[in-house]
Design a protein around this motif. Structure first.
Motif, PDB file in Angstrom:
ATOM      1  N   ARG A 104       9.717   1.545  -4.692  1.00 22.29           N
ATOM      2  CA  ARG A 104       9.544   2.783  -4.885  1.00 22.29           C
ATOM      3  C   ARG A 104       8.231   3.403  -4.202  1.00 22.29           C
ATOM      4  N   GLU A 105       7.293   2.420  -3.847  1.00 24.65           N
ATOM      5  CA  GLU A 105       6.271   2.868  -3.123  1.00 24.65           C
ATOM      6  C   GLU A 105       6.151   2.931  -1.521  1.00 24.65           C
ATOM      7  N   TRP A 106       7.606   2.491  -1.083  1.00 25.18           N
ATOM      8  CA  TRP A 106       7.683   2.201   0.167  1.00 25.18           C
ATOM      9  C   TRP A 106       7.938   3.767   1.115  1.00 25.18           C
ATOM     10  N   LYS A 107       7.542   3.746   2.187  1.00 22.19           N
ATOM     11  CA  LYS A 107       7.501   4.934   2.834  1.00 22.19           C
ATOM     12  C   LYS A 107       7.782   4.646   4.393  1.00 22.19           C
ATOM     13  N   PRO A 108       8.431   5.458   5.361  1.00 21.06           N
ATOM     14  CA  PRO A 108       8.651   4.826   6.595  1.00 21.06           C
ATOM     15  C   PRO A 108       7.278   4.748   7.409  1.00 21.06           C
ATOM     16  N   ASN A 109       7.421   3.508   8.157  1.00 23.47           N
ATOM     17  CA  ASN A 109       6.179   3.208   9.087  1.00 23.47           C
ATOM     18  C   ASN A 109       5.071   2.520   8.090  1.00 23.47           C
ATOM     19  N   THR A 110       5.406   2.210   6.974  1.00 31.96           N
ATOM     20  CA  THR A 110       4.455   1.715   6.119  1.00 31.96           C
ATOM     21  C   THR A 110       4.299   0.242   6.683  1.00 31.96           C
ATOM     22  N   PRO A 111       3.180  -0.193   6.999  1.00 31.19           N
ATOM     23  CA  PRO A 111       2.900  -1.615   7.479  1.00 31.19           C
ATOM     24  C   PRO A 111       3.261  -2.680   6.609  1.00 31.19           C
ATOM     25  N   LYS A 112       3.650  -3.782   7.094  1.00 29.34           N
ATOM     26  CA  LYS A 112       4.103  -4.795   5.989  1.00 29.34           C
ATOM     27  C   LYS A 112       2.853  -5.678   5.800  1.00 29.34           C
ATOM     28  N   LYS A 113       2.682  -6.054   4.503  1.00 29.78           N
ATOM     29  CA  LYS A 113       1.509  -6.727   4.048  1.00 29.78           C
ATOM     30  C   LYS A 113       1.855  -8.002   4.413  1.00 29.78           C
ATOM     31  N   LEU A 114       0.515  -8.462   4.935  1.00 24.46           N
ATOM     32  CA  LEU A 114       0.476 -10.053   5.488  1.00 24.46           C
ATOM     33  C   LEU A 114       0.762 -11.019   4.135  1.00 24.46           C
ATOM     34  N   ARG A 115       1.427 -11.941   4.452  1.00 23.38           N
ATOM     35  CA  ARG A 115       1.576 -12.963   3.213  1.00 23.38           C
ATOM     36  C   ARG A 115       0.721 -14.088   3.780  1.00 23.38           C
ATOM     37  N   SER A 116      -0.028 -14.986   2.967  1.00 22.19           N
ATOM     38  CA  SER A 116      -1.053 -16.036   3.140  1.00 22.19           C
ATOM     39  C   SER A 116      -0.077 -17.223   3.510  1.00 22.19           C
ATOM     40  N   THR A 117      -0.333 -17.921   4.465  1.00 25.39           N
ATOM     41  CA  THR A 117       0.477 -19.057   5.004  1.00 25.39           C
ATOM     42  C   THR A 117      -0.316 -20.179   4.407  1.00 25.39           C
ATOM     43  N   ARG A 118      -1.628 -19.897   4.155  1.00 29.86           N
ATOM     44  CA  ARG A 118      -2.277 -20.914   3.553  1.00 29.86           C
ATOM     45  C   ARG A 118      -1.801 -21.075   2.294  1.00 29.86           C
TER      46      ARG A 118
END
Length: 151
Positions: free
Chosen positions: A9-23
């Motif tokens: 619902r909150e997504w908009k075009p050109n929204t940067p992808k949130k980084l997921r923690s590899t750790r």
């Protein structure tokens, strides 16, 4: 129509992808594997020792703690909780001596998951900052400028 998630619902075009923690992902994988090892330790002790159901209960509790640790690994005290669980797994060696080796190997994997995961997370943040800087310096190439709109 299917119900949308909050992220959808909150997504908009050109929204940067949130980084997921590899750790967090690496640490969670190690903890989940250790949960299985704890269960197998309990089953092995139950079968090899005196058929005491306490071994099964203790193993199940330890496995649940390993699984619960996956959820708190991102908290400031989460890695310390993981280290306590590593010590508990190593202590299983007092009942089954081979667990000293298995526990130490998993403790090494836990350390590596925390160390390498944190390093990769730092590199990902630096890479994202460099990409954002490059995009702001080259708007026509990155797809944000008027030349990109004309395509």
């Amino acid at each position: 129509m299917a119900k949308l998630t909050k992220a959808q619902r909150e997504w908009k075009p050109n929204t940067p992808k949130k980084l997921r923690s590899t750790r967090m992902m690496f640490a969670s994988v190690v903890l989940m594997l250790e949960a299985f090892v704890a269960l197998f330790l309990g089953l092995g002790l139950f079968g090899l020792k005196d058929k005491n159901p306490l071994f099964l209960v203790a193993a199940a509790v330890l496995a649940v703690l390993f699984i619960a640790a996956c959820g708190v690994v991102r908290k400031p005290w989460g890695p310390a909780f993981g280290w306590v669980l590593q010590a508990a797994l190593i202590a299983g060696g007092f009942w089954e001596p081979s667990m000293f080796v298995v526990g130490i190997l998993f403790a090494a994997a836990w350390w590596y998951a925390l160390y390498a995961g944190a390093r990769i997370d730092r590199e990902n943040v630096d890479r994202a900052k460099a990409q954002a800087r490059w995009d702001s310096e080259h708007p026509d190439i990155s797809g944000d400028g008027p030349a990109a709109a004309a395509k």
